[in-house]
Design a protein around this motif. Structure first.
Motif, mmCIF file in Angstrom:
data_model
loop_
_atom_site.group_PDB
_atom_site.id
_atom_site.type_symbol
_atom_site.label_atom_id
_atom_site.label_comp_id
_atom_site.label_asym_id
_atom_site.label_seq_id
_atom_site.Cartn_x
_atom_site.Cartn_y
_atom_site.Cartn_z
ATOM 1 N N ASP A 123 -2.431 -0.938 -5.634
ATOM 2 C CA ASP A 123 -3.518 -0.664 -4.701
ATOM 3 C C ASP A 123 -4.675 -1.631 -4.890
ATOM 4 O O ASP A 123 -5.463 -1.854 -3.969
ATOM 5 C CB ASP A 123 -3.995 0.776 -4.886
ATOM 6 C CG ASP A 123 -4.546 1.357 -3.595
ATOM 7 O OD1 ASP A 123 -4.896 0.573 -2.693
ATOM 8 O OD2 ASP A 123 -4.623 2.586 -3.475
ATOM 9 N N GLY A 124 -4.783 -2.198 -6.085
ATOM 10 C CA GLY A 124 -5.862 -3.150 -6.324
ATOM 11 C C GLY A 124 -5.570 -4.550 -5.819
ATOM 12 O O GLY A 124 -6.499 -5.343 -5.619
ATOM 13 N N CYS B 234 -14.661 9.748 -7.154
ATOM 14 C CA CYS B 234 -13.912 8.559 -6.741
ATOM 15 C C CYS B 234 -14.020 8.369 -5.231
ATOM 16 O O CYS B 234 -14.216 7.247 -4.753
ATOM 17 C CB CYS B 234 -12.456 8.693 -7.163
ATOM 18 S SG CYS B 234 -11.457 7.244 -6.777
ATOM 19 N N LEU C 138 -15.749 5.122 -3.361
ATOM 20 C CA LEU C 138 -15.056 4.289 -2.385
ATOM 21 C C LEU C 138 -15.818 4.231 -1.065
ATOM 22 O O LEU C 138 -15.892 3.178 -0.426
ATOM 23 C CB LEU C 138 -13.642 4.821 -2.159
ATOM 24 C CG LEU C 138 -12.697 4.675 -3.365
ATOM 25 C CD1 LEU C 138 -11.448 5.518 -3.169
ATOM 26 C CD2 LEU C 138 -12.325 3.214 -3.573
ATOM 27 N N PRO D 51 -10.685 1.388 -9.320
ATOM 28 C CA PRO D 51 -9.495 1.062 -10.131
ATOM 29 C C PRO D 51 -9.773 1.135 -11.632
ATOM 30 O O PRO D 51 -8.953 1.649 -12.396
ATOM 31 C CB PRO D 51 -9.145 -0.362 -9.684
ATOM 32 C CG PRO D 51 -9.746 -0.495 -8.325
ATOM 33 C CD PRO D 51 -11.000 0.311 -8.354
ATOM 34 N N THR E 93 0.830 -1.209 0.000
ATOM 35 C CA THR E 93 0.000 0.000 0.000
ATOM 36 C C THR E 93 0.861 1.254 0.000
ATOM 37 O O THR E 93 0.580 2.218 -0.725
ATOM 38 C CB THR E 93 -0.925 -0.004 1.228
ATOM 39 O OG1 THR E 93 -1.727 -1.187 1.223
ATOM 40 C CG2 THR E 93 -1.836 1.212 1.215
ATOM 41 N N PHE F 151 -6.523 6.219 -7.047
ATOM 42 C CA PHE F 151 -7.598 6.075 -8.023
ATOM 43 C C PHE F 151 -8.284 7.392 -8.350
ATOM 44 O O PHE F 151 -8.974 7.482 -9.369
ATOM 45 C CB PHE F 151 -8.644 5.086 -7.506
ATOM 46 C CG PHE F 151 -8.100 3.719 -7.241
ATOM 47 C CD1 PHE F 151 -7.103 3.185 -8.025
ATOM 48 C CD2 PHE F 151 -8.595 2.950 -6.197
ATOM 49 C CE1 PHE F 151 -6.594 1.918 -7.778
ATOM 50 C CE2 PHE F 151 -8.103 1.686 -5.939
ATOM 51 C CZ PHE F 151 -7.091 1.163 -6.734
ATOM 52 N N ASP G 94 -5.574 1.268 3.483
ATOM 53 C CA ASP G 94 -5.915 0.998 2.082
ATOM 54 C C ASP G 94 -6.993 1.957 1.591
ATOM 55 O O ASP G 94 -6.935 2.441 0.456
ATOM 56 C CB ASP G 94 -6.375 -0.452 1.945
ATOM 57 C CG ASP G 94 -6.647 -0.829 0.501
ATOM 58 O OD1 ASP G 94 -5.748 -0.662 -0.332
ATOM 59 O OD2 ASP G 94 -7.760 -1.274 0.199
ATOM 60 N N SER G 95 -7.970 2.256 2.450
ATOM 61 C CA SER G 95 -9.031 3.180 2.066
ATOM 62 C C SER G 95 -8.487 4.576 1.801
ATOM 63 O O SER G 95 -8.907 5.254 0.852
ATOM 64 C CB SER G 95 -10.104 3.237 3.157
ATOM 65 O OG SER G 95 -10.747 1.990 3.292
ATOM 66 N N ASP H 111 -6.564 4.549 -1.524
ATOM 67 C CA ASP H 111 -7.400 4.439 -2.719
ATOM 68 C C ASP H 111 -7.744 5.807 -3.294
ATOM 69 O O ASP H 111 -7.714 5.996 -4.513
ATOM 70 C CB ASP H 111 -8.685 3.672 -2.386
ATOM 71 C CG ASP H 111 -8.434 2.192 -2.176
ATOM 72 O OD1 ASP H 111 -7.340 1.726 -2.534
ATOM 73 O OD2 ASP H 111 -9.320 1.506 -1.639
#
Length: 274
Positions: A65-66, A125, A129, A155, A32, A94, A86-87, A90
């Motif tokens: 990241d995916g 985006c 999310l 993504p 990450t 992204f 991770d959130s 993103d």
């Protein structure tokens, strides 16, 4: 003597205290962090006018990241800390990184409308999310609906929104002011697809027959070789194919919804068992 850093506890408060953390617990978080570094480096390279490298860095960030969450689940190294990190990553990889790269390359030719389009894409985006996190915790959602995303996943949106850049790289279009306005409209369209309720098939439940595994591996290898040899042509065709796939996915969802309604109606009409 106290250490300057707080101990890393992947299970959060209330869990067992761990003095030595296995490497498998740290690996997803390292991926990450590398994804964030790639996304931010892409932004820097874009403002240094090194656009091809910038796009590659953003694509690498989106890829890393995916897969970090999938690697965490495969290694049984999921944690609340990793999920929160991770959130946050993103939205950078992204949303912010693709928006700023495409703005620096094309949307700035349209002036303020281009900047507004880039902003709206990044905001869309973030909303996408947030909705994904909420739906992921919804236990009342029918099981079959989990086979579909609600809206284009972030993504995919990051890869799709840079389609105009790919077309410029292969010489299909000229990056002038008019094309800047066209790209602004396309960016707004992708932003709308992110926050829409368009059902997009995930493919998570696809099972490959045993006799199709080797041809599949060969096909994936061919795609990777094409991506390495002809990156912008392959990405352009892939994005166009994905855009064609979206209405087909929506039609398949409608058919599945009608079928599930018919099954529910038939089950309701059956007399209760003694």
């Amino acid at each position: 003597m106290p250490t300057p850093f707080q101990p890393f506890e992947p299970h959060g408060r209330g869990g067992p205290r761990i003095r030595e953390i296995p490497l498998r617990m740290i690996l997803p978080n390292l991926i990450t962090v590398l994804a964030i570094c790639a996304g931010l480096s892409g932004i820097r390279l874009a403002f240094e006018m090194r656009f091809e490298t910038a796009v590659v860095m953003v694509l690498i960030a989106a890829f890393l990241d995916g897969i970090d969450g999938r690697i965490a689940r495969a290694l049984k190294a999921t944690s609340k800390f990793g999920a929160q990190m991770d959130s946050l990553a993103d939205i950078v990889n992204f949303g912010v990184a693709p928006a700023l790269v495409i703005y620096a390359f094309l949307l700035d030719r349209a002036g303020s409308p281009g900047w507004i389009a880039a902003l709206l894409f990044a905001i869309a985006c973030g909303l996408r999310l947030a909705r994904f996190n909420v739906l992921d915790e919804d236990q009342d959602r029918p099981a079959w609906q989990a086979e579909y995303f609600v809206g284009v996943p972030a993504p995919a949106g990051a890869v799709v929104v840079m389609l105009p850049i790919y077309l410029v790289f292969i010489g299909a279009v000229v990056p002038d002011r008019v094309f800047g306005f066209v790209c602004s409209g396309f960016t707004l369209l992708v932003a709308f697809l992110l926050v829409s309720r368009l059902p997009v098939y995930t493919g998570k439940t696809i099972k490959i027959p045993g006799d199709k595994v080797l041809p599949l591996i060969l096909g994936v290898a061919l795609f990777v070789m094409l991506l390495v040899t002809y990156p912008w042509q392959t990405l352009s065709l892939s994005v166009i194919g994905y855009l064609i796939f979206l209405p087909l996915s929506a039609r398949a969802y409608s058919r599945r919804a009608r079928l599930e309604e018919q099954k529910a109606a038939a089950a309701a009409m059956q007399p209760p068992a003694d």
